[in-house]
Design a protein around this motif. Sequence first.
Motif, short mmCIF file in Angstrom:
data_model
loop_
_atom_site.label_atom_id
_atom_site.label_comp_id
_atom_site.label_asym_id
_atom_site.label_seq_id
_atom_site.Cartn_x
_atom_site.Cartn_y
_atom_site.Cartn_z
N VAL A 236 -6.06 10.60 -10.37
CA VAL A 236 -6.94 11.41 -9.53
C VAL A 236 -7.49 12.59 -10.34
CG1 VAL A 236 -6.99 12.97 -7.55
CG2 VAL A 236 -5.91 10.73 -7.35
N GLU B 11 -11.47 13.18 -11.31
CA GLU B 11 -12.12 14.41 -10.86
C GLU B 11 -12.66 15.24 -12.02
OE1 GLU B 11 -9.12 16.37 -8.60
OE2 GLU B 11 -9.56 15.25 -6.74
N GLY C 201 -0.71 4.46 0.37
CA GLY C 201 -1.52 5.55 0.90
C GLY C 201 -2.73 5.89 0.08
N GLU C 202 -3.76 6.39 0.76
CA GLU C 202 -4.99 6.89 0.14
C GLU C 202 -5.66 5.84 -0.75
OE1 GLU C 202 -4.13 10.55 -1.83
OE2 GLU C 202 -3.27 11.48 -0.05
N GLY C 203 -5.62 4.60 -0.30
CA GLY C 203 -6.31 3.53 -1.02
C GLY C 203 -5.57 2.96 -2.21
N TRP C 204 -4.34 3.38 -2.42
CA TRP C 204 -3.57 2.90 -3.57
C TRP C 204 -2.70 1.71 -3.19
CZ3 TRP C 204 -3.42 4.63 -8.65
CH2 TRP C 204 -4.21 5.74 -8.92
N ARG C 205 -2.64 0.75 -4.11
CA ARG C 205 -1.76 -0.40 -3.95
C ARG C 205 -0.86 -0.51 -5.18
NH1 ARG C 205 -4.39 -5.37 -4.23
NH2 ARG C 205 -6.00 -4.30 -5.43
N THR D 211 0.85 -1.18 0.00
CA THR D 211 0.00 0.00 0.00
C THR D 211 0.89 1.24 0.00
OG1 THR D 211 -0.11 0.00 2.42
CG2 THR D 211 -1.84 -1.19 1.24
N ARG E 285 -0.50 8.24 -9.77
CA ARG E 285 -1.54 8.60 -8.79
C ARG E 285 -2.09 9.99 -9.10
NH1 ARG E 285 0.83 7.75 -2.85
NH2 ARG E 285 -1.17 8.71 -2.40
N GLN E 286 -1.22 10.94 -9.34
CA GLN E 286 -1.63 12.31 -9.62
C GLN E 286 -2.50 12.38 -10.87
OE1 GLN E 286 1.60 15.30 -9.74
NE2 GLN E 286 0.83 15.86 -11.77
#
Length: 260
Positions: free
Chosen positions: A223, A227, A127-131, A125, A219-220
Amino acid sequence: MLPSYADCPRRAAAKQFRKDIEAAGFELRETQPSVGAAAGTAVHAVAASVLQAKIDTGELGKLEPALDEAMAGFDEETGNGCEWDDTTKNRNDAQKQILRMSRAYYHGVAVNVDPLAVELQVEATVGEGWRVTGHVDLITRNGWVRDTKTGALVRPYHSQLGGYSLLARSAGVLDVVNGVGIDFVKRGRLSSPQAEPESMNYPVGVCEAAAWALIGRIRQDVVRFIETGDRWAFMANPLTMMCSARFCPAWGTRFCELGG
């Protein structure tokens, strides 16, 4: 996916995050497996079989039974179609190349390594639900993380090796990674002799830094896309050799109009 993301974020996203992209209203193409990838999978299967036997018994496994199973897997993967290329024009070519690549790996790589784990699925993991997940080809008892590559050309894979190194340490498989590298077996034309495998090593710190930077960028971008639904959250690279209908599910679609 780390090396392919650096090559073209939009193509890599279309493969890895297809559900999110389609949920945003974009349609993606279906692609057939390439013969290079399918043949590579077969060679990986042979390598895993003979090395797992070495872990279990201390002796390399027999090549012939492993080849039979790998050939069956190749036929299953390509049974509904395959993208052939100039190096491998048909199934007969592919079978002969899988045979000689597997023999090259067996005699040029497998006999020289002391495996601790093969085809190891690991995840961590971030962070923030990411694996982050990875399928590591080979971890040796002397603390090396190695990846088997097949293809027409050898390429560097710093970020992929760095990701595997980070995962091996996070999962506790290795306390210290002493080295990372690839073992390359060329998929060459049958008119030329099979080349000997090449083993190439890379600096662990550089590879891990490259991997971590890409993980943060992915990740960036994801997201931002979720959004906004903006396809330009994923930059596209139409200059890459992989920008074609053969390799990219986004090629020529509304999600990426730079191809086609």
